[in-house]
Design a protein around this motif. Structure first.
Motif, PDB file in Angstrom:
ATOM      1  N   SER A  75       0.812  -1.218   0.000  1.00  7.76           N
ATOM      2  CA  SER A  75       0.000   0.000   0.000  1.00  7.76           C
ATOM      3  C   SER A  75       0.849   1.274   0.000  1.00  7.76           C
ATOM      4  N   ALA A  76       2.128   1.165  -0.303  1.00  9.70           N
ATOM      5  CA  ALA A  76       3.009   2.340  -0.310  1.00  9.70           C
ATOM      6  C   ALA A  76       2.491   3.402  -1.274  1.00  9.70           C
ATOM      7  N   GLN A  77       2.620   4.662  -0.854  1.00  9.70           N
ATOM      8  CA  GLN A  77       2.153   5.795  -1.651  1.00  9.70           C
ATOM      9  C   GLN A  77       3.291   6.786  -1.857  1.00  9.70           C
ATOM     10  N   LEU A  78       3.394   7.303  -3.066  1.00  7.73           N
ATOM     11  CA  LEU A  78       4.382   8.328  -3.370  1.00  7.73           C
ATOM     12  C   LEU A  78       3.992   9.621  -2.666  1.00  7.73           C
ATOM     13  N   THR A  79       4.950  10.282  -2.017  1.00  4.40           N
ATOM     14  CA  THR A  79       4.679  11.559  -1.339  1.00  4.40           C
ATOM     15  C   THR A  79       5.192  12.703  -2.205  1.00  4.40           C
ATOM     16  N   LYS A  80       5.014  13.916  -1.712  1.00  7.04           N
ATOM     17  CA  LYS A  80       5.516  15.103  -2.417  1.00  7.04           C
ATOM     18  C   LYS A  80       6.828  15.581  -1.808  1.00  7.04           C
ATOM     19  N   GLN A  81       7.454  14.767  -0.954  1.00  5.60           N
ATOM     20  CA  GLN A  81       8.636  15.207  -0.226  1.00  5.60           C
ATOM     21  C   GLN A  81       9.949  15.041  -0.974  1.00  5.60           C
ATOM     22  N   GLY A  82       9.976  14.320  -2.061  1.00 10.52           N
ATOM     23  CA  GLY A  82      11.218  14.091  -2.789  1.00 10.52           C
ATOM     24  C   GLY A  82      11.561  15.245  -3.707  1.00 10.52           C
ATOM     25  N   SER A  83      12.774  15.224  -4.225  1.00 17.87           N
ATOM     26  CA  SER A  83      13.213  16.225  -5.195  1.00 17.87           C
ATOM     27  C   SER A  83      14.442  15.697  -5.915  1.00 17.87           C
ATOM     28  N   GLY A  84      14.724  16.289  -7.053  1.00 19.85           N
ATOM     29  CA  GLY A  84      15.902  15.872  -7.806  1.00 19.85           C
ATOM     30  C   GLY A  84      15.805  14.414  -8.213  1.00 19.85           C
ATOM     31  N   ASN A  85      16.820  13.647  -7.856  1.00 20.75           N
ATOM     32  CA  ASN A  85      16.864  12.246  -8.253  1.00 20.75           C
ATOM     33  C   ASN A  85      16.271  11.305  -7.198  1.00 20.75           C
ATOM     34  N   VAL A  86      15.479  11.837  -6.249  1.00 17.49           N
ATOM     35  CA  VAL A  86      14.913  11.030  -5.165  1.00 17.49           C
ATOM     36  C   VAL A  86      13.404  11.225  -5.082  1.00 17.49           C
ATOM     37  N   ARG A  87      12.705  10.098  -4.960  1.00 17.56           N
ATOM     38  CA  ARG A  87      11.268  10.118  -4.690  1.00 17.56           C
ATOM     39  C   ARG A  87      11.062   9.438  -3.339  1.00 17.56           C
ATOM     40  N   ILE A  88      10.211  10.026  -2.490  1.00 19.11           N
ATOM     41  CA  ILE A  88       9.946   9.502  -1.151  1.00 19.11           C
ATOM     42  C   ILE A  88       8.592   8.800  -1.149  1.00 19.11           C
ATOM     43  N   TRP A  89       8.583   7.581  -0.622  1.00 22.26           N
ATOM     44  CA  TRP A  89       7.374   6.773  -0.514  1.00 22.26           C
ATOM     45  C   TRP A  89       7.003   6.618   0.952  1.00 22.26           C
ATOM     46  N   LYS A  90       5.702   6.699   1.236  1.00 26.02           N
ATOM     47  CA  LYS A  90       5.187   6.471   2.593  1.00 26.02           C
ATOM     48  C   LYS A  90       4.588   5.074   2.634  1.00 26.02           C
ATOM     49  N   THR A  91       4.968   4.336   3.671  1.00 20.43           N
ATOM     50  CA  THR A  91       4.452   2.983   3.839  1.00 20.43           C
ATOM     51  C   THR A  91       3.563   2.936   5.076  1.00 20.43           C
ATOM     52  N   ASN A  92       2.657   1.973   5.111  1.00 21.65           N
ATOM     53  CA  ASN A  92       1.782   1.813   6.280  1.00 21.65           C
ATOM     54  C   ASN A  92       2.457   1.020   7.387  1.00 21.65           C
ATOM     55  N   THR A  93       3.554   0.372   7.049  1.00 25.12           N
ATOM     56  CA  THR A  93       4.291  -0.409   8.041  1.00 25.12           C
ATOM     57  C   THR A  93       5.732   0.047   8.061  1.00 25.12           C
ATOM     58  N   ALA A  94       6.357  -0.133   9.193  1.00 26.93           N
ATOM     59  CA  ALA A  94       7.773   0.230   9.313  1.00 26.93           C
ATOM     60  C   ALA A  94       8.605  -0.750   8.501  1.00 26.93           C
ATOM     61  N   ILE A  95       9.523  -0.214   7.718  1.00 25.45           N
ATOM     62  CA  ILE A  95      10.452  -1.039   6.954  1.00 25.45           C
ATOM     63  C   ILE A  95      11.848  -0.703   7.467  1.00 25.45           C
ATOM     64  N   SER A  96      12.513  -1.687   8.009  1.00 28.70           N
ATOM     65  CA  SER A  96      13.835  -1.423   8.577  1.00 28.70           C
ATOM     66  C   SER A  96      14.866  -1.282   7.464  1.00 28.70           C
ATOM     67  N   ALA A  97      15.954  -0.605   7.791  1.00 27.25           N
ATOM     68  CA  ALA A  97      17.047  -0.449   6.842  1.00 27.25           C
ATOM     69  C   ALA A  97      17.593  -1.815   6.436  1.00 27.25           C
ATOM     70  N   ARG A  98      17.630  -2.751   7.365  1.00 30.86           N
ATOM     71  CA  ARG A  98      18.117  -4.110   7.079  1.00 30.86           C
ATOM     72  C   ARG A  98      17.168  -4.837   6.125  1.00 30.86           C
ATOM     73  N   ASN A  99      15.854  -4.596   6.258  1.00 31.43           N
ATOM     74  CA  ASN A  99      14.901  -5.222   5.338  1.00 31.43           C
ATOM     75  C   ASN A  99      15.130  -4.736   3.908  1.00 31.43           C
ATOM     76  N   LEU A 100      15.483  -3.456   3.753  1.00 33.86           N
ATOM     77  CA  LEU A 100      15.779  -2.936   2.418  1.00 33.86           C
ATOM     78  C   LEU A 100      17.003  -3.629   1.838  1.00 33.86           C
TER      79      LEU A 100
END
Length: 167
Positions: free
Chosen positions: A46-71
């Motif tokens: 259910s991740a949704q694209l936010t308006k917080q990114g810029s340049g070469n980065v897009r920020i996605w909001k998730t409904n669950t916490a995703i750890s750095a290790r999971n990435l």
């Protein structure tokens, strides 16, 4: 925690429900954007694209916490955890900015990077600093901290993407 380009310790805080999709400026082999979106959706459907990114980065909001290790475990090569620090959002865009002692030549810097299994992407326009080509994400933070602690370089800091704020 990481150290800035002057070697001063800085603290950042993981924002567990945000993920950065990075269109790399340092990696030579990058997944197509559709593959990174698939990686995000696999981690959080259910991740949704936010308006917080810029340049070469897009920020996605998730409904669950995703750890750095999971990435990392998902082998999502164009995704970075998002951190909060210095009043702005940050992501690990790939690369480590490494400062060498004055008098270190470009060939010596390249030899040092090669001994670590990496290459110099470019010499920066200030001081004796180089951008070392490393993967997007947590690996760049870990390498920066490791290289800084080694004492082999003057400084090592991740190549952070920072959220731009209008004034």
């Amino acid at each position: 925690m990481y150290r800035d380009d002057l070697g001063k310790p800085k603290t950042v805080r993981l924002v567990p429900n945000l993920v950065a999709e990075v269109v790399s400026v340092t990696q030579s082999s990058v997944q197509p954007r559709s593959a990174s979106v698939s990686s995000i959706k696999a981690l959080s459907p259910s991740a949704q694209l936010t308006k917080q990114g810029s340049g070469n980065v897009r920020i996605w909001k998730t409904n669950t916490a995703i750890s750095a290790r999971n990435l990392q475990a998902a082998n999502a090569v164009t995704l970075s955890p998002v951190f909060q620090g210095g009043g702005v959002l940050r992501a690990l865009a790939g690369g480590v900015v490494v400062g060498f002692k004055n008098g270190t030549t470009e060939s010596q810097a390249q030899a040092w990077a090669s001994s670590k299994g990496y290459t110099i992407k470019e010499r920066l326009s200030f001081g004796n600093y180089y951008l070392v080509d490393t993967p997007i994400g947590l690996t760049s933070l870990e390498l920066a901290n490791q290289w800084q602690a080694s004492g082999e370089v003057v400084s090592a800091t991740p190549n952070w993407w920072r959220q731009v704020q209008s004034k």
